[in-house]
Design an enzyme around this catalytic site. Structure first.
Site, PDB file in Angstrom:
ATOM      1  N   CYS A  93      88.649  81.456  74.682  1.00 16.09           N
ATOM      2  CA  CYS A  93      88.469  82.550  73.938  1.00 16.09           C
ATOM      3  C   CYS A  93      89.930  83.154  73.827  1.00 16.09           C
ATOM      4  O   CYS A  93      90.651  83.007  74.277  1.00 16.09           O
ATOM      5  CB  CYS A  93      87.489  83.565  74.729  1.00 16.09           C
ATOM      6  N   LYS A  96      75.284  84.094  73.518  1.00 13.92           N
ATOM      7  CA  LYS A  96      75.679  85.009  74.360  1.00 13.92           C
ATOM      8  C   LYS A  96      75.610  86.419  73.654  1.00 13.92           C
ATOM      9  O   LYS A  96      75.914  86.507  72.398  1.00 13.92           O
ATOM     10  CB  LYS A  96      77.275  84.611  74.228  1.00 13.92           C
ATOM     11  N   LYS A 104      74.004  83.582  78.954  1.00 13.85           N
ATOM     12  CA  LYS A 104      74.718  84.679  79.447  1.00 13.85           C
ATOM     13  C   LYS A 104      74.535  86.155  78.700  1.00 13.85           C
ATOM     14  O   LYS A 104      74.477  85.944  77.416  1.00 13.85           O
ATOM     15  CB  LYS A 104      76.113  84.466  79.467  1.00 13.85           C
ATOM     16  N   SER A 117      79.617  90.222  85.163  1.00 14.45           N
ATOM     17  CA  SER A 117      80.323  90.887  86.060  1.00 14.45           C
ATOM     18  C   SER A 117      79.444  92.193  86.437  1.00 14.45           C
ATOM     19  O   SER A 117      79.544  92.465  87.530  1.00 14.45           O
ATOM     20  CB  SER A 117      81.800  91.307  85.433  1.00 14.45           C
TER      21      SER A 117
HETATM   22  C1  PBG Z   1      85.381  86.104  76.832  1.00 15.29           C
HETATM   23  C2  PBG Z   1      84.307  86.523  77.893  1.00 15.29           C
HETATM   24  C3  PBG Z   1      83.893  87.483  78.446  1.00 15.29           C
HETATM   25  C4  PBG Z   1      83.180  87.032  79.445  1.00 15.29           C
HETATM   26  C5  PBG Z   1      83.213  85.730  79.758  1.00 15.29           C
HETATM   27  N1  PBG Z   1      83.996  85.176  78.621  1.00 15.29           N
HETATM   28  C6  PBG Z   1      83.765  89.051  77.745  1.00 15.29           C
HETATM   29  C7  PBG Z   1      83.395  89.459  76.765  1.00 15.29           C
HETATM   30  O1  PBG Z   1      82.627  88.623  75.835  1.00 15.29           O
HETATM   31  O2  PBG Z   1      83.472  90.375  76.536  1.00 15.29           O
HETATM   32  C8  PBG Z   1      82.167  88.037  80.399  1.00 15.29           C
HETATM   33  C9  PBG Z   1      81.952  87.563  81.892  1.00 15.29           C
HETATM   34  C10 PBG Z   1      81.526  88.789  82.728  1.00 15.29           C
HETATM   35  O3  PBG Z   1      81.114  89.749  82.298  1.00 15.29           O
HETATM   36  O4  PBG Z   1      81.418  88.528  83.987  1.00 15.29           O
HETATM   37  N2  PBG Z   1      84.918  86.540  75.650  1.00 15.29           N
END
Ligand code: PBG
Length: 329
Positions: A122, A201, A254, A280
């Site tokens: 990313c 996602k 996710k 998270s």
């Molecule tokens: C990158 C990414 C994110 C997460 C994983 N890859 C953040 C987002 O999309 O804002 C989130 C993982 C987590 O919250 O533990 N794009």
């Protein structure tokens, strides 16, 4: 067959009996541990909203990797905090980028061979604006460009694979990125590197603490024009169809807990290896309750993971990986 001939409690009488008839099992080899790699040496900086999770310099990350291997974890998912950010996120595909360096260090240590190294693909950790792609501005308005972002993501994936990533995992949600990544991998001689697509996602409040950990909060706007609307299960299935058609080898769903129905539906429909990311915010809210003494840590942690597994995940990305493996071993 009705009561009293049928008594469901017969099979719950002892732990031995319960163990015999248990339908769902967790094992350390199906747990993946995320690491946040930062520049420097001897750095181990705790994320304030994620107790027990750290920004780690490469030397410290190697210690975590060694602990993960001896606990029998399945793998590591690597995120990077570059020394510098810019509009395009050049740090993401730099040959000496922070995750590229970490991958080379991990691959040098044969004791870590039991771990599958997965590189998150990313741009948000590397861009100064914190978006997952290229920003096109028009006065006050802005859009996240799809196709120009895809080209950079493909470059990033190839660079990470060349540095030693066993799997690349695009999490950006741009259209067409799986196909572009597959082509870039093949062009770099990495035809054997699988793509694990974060196929569905959702745009989620539960990523909040991660954005502190990865220093990747968008500086303006939000991610709703590329991440999915949380209300849409059928659209999630179309995203998965698309990624499979483009060549995804594995799927990652996710967040996990607020979307267990989506996970179950994906498991019912698709035969690809399927993982779920306990993100998270899911971790942080449980930790907050543990700190207050409101929930029993071990039981609540294991129940949260078991629920994800029961909903259909073959493997789970979780910040609890090491703690859960200690319970399971
Ligand atoms: C990158 C990414 C994110 C997460 C994983 N890859 C953040 C987002 O999309 O804002 C989130 C993982 C987590 O919250 O533990 N794009």
């Amino acid at each position: 067959m009705n009561f009293p001939a049928t008594r469901m409690r017969r099979l719950r009488r002892t732990e031995a009996m319960r163990s015999l008839v248990r339908e769902t099992h967790l094992h350390p080899g199906a747990l993946i541990y995320p690491l946040f790699i930062c520049p420097g040496e001897g750095i181990r900086k705790e994320i304030s909203s994620m107790p027990g999770v750290f920004n780690l310099s490469i030397d410290e990350a190697l210690k975590e990797a060694a602990a993960s291997a001896s606990l029998g974890l399945g793998g590591l998912l690597l995120f990077g905090l570059p020394a510098e950010k810019d509009e395009q996120g050049t740090g993401a595909w730099a040959e000496d980028g922070i995750v590229q360096q970490a991958l080379r260090a991990i691959k040098q240590d044969r004791k870590l061979d039991s771990l599958v190294t997965i590189a998150d693909v990313c741009l948000c950790e590397y861009t100064s604006h914190g978006h997952c792609g290229i920003v096109a501005r028009d006065g006050e308005e802005f859009t996240i460009e799809n196709d120009s972002s895809v080209a950079l993501l493909a470059k990033t994936a190839a660079s990470l694979a060349a540095a030693g990533a066993d799997i690349v995992a695009p999490s950006d949600m741009m259209d067409g990125r799986v196909e572009a990544i597959r082509e870039a991998l093949d062009a770099r001689g990495k035809q054997d590197t699988p793509v694990m697509s974060y196929a569905s996602k959702f745009s989620s409040a539960f990523y909040g603490p991660f954005r502190e950990a990865a220093d990747s909060a968008p500086q303006f706007g939000d991610r709703k024009s590329y991440q999915m609307d949380g209300a849409n299960l059928r659209e999630a299935m179309r995203e998965i169809d698309q990624d499979i058609a483009e060549g995804a080898d594995m799927l990652l769903m996710k967040p996990a807990m607020p979307y267990l129905d989506v996970l179950r539906e994906a498991r019912n429909r698709y035969d690809l290896p399927l993982g779920a990311y306990q993100v998270s915010g899911e971790y942080s809210m449980l930790q907050a309750a543990f700190q207050r003494g409101w929930l029993e840590p071990e039981r609540a942690m294991m129940e949260s993971l078991l629920g994800i597994r029961r909903a259909g995940a073959d493997f789970i990305v979780t910040y609890f990986a090491k703690e859960a493996a200690k319970v399971l071993n």
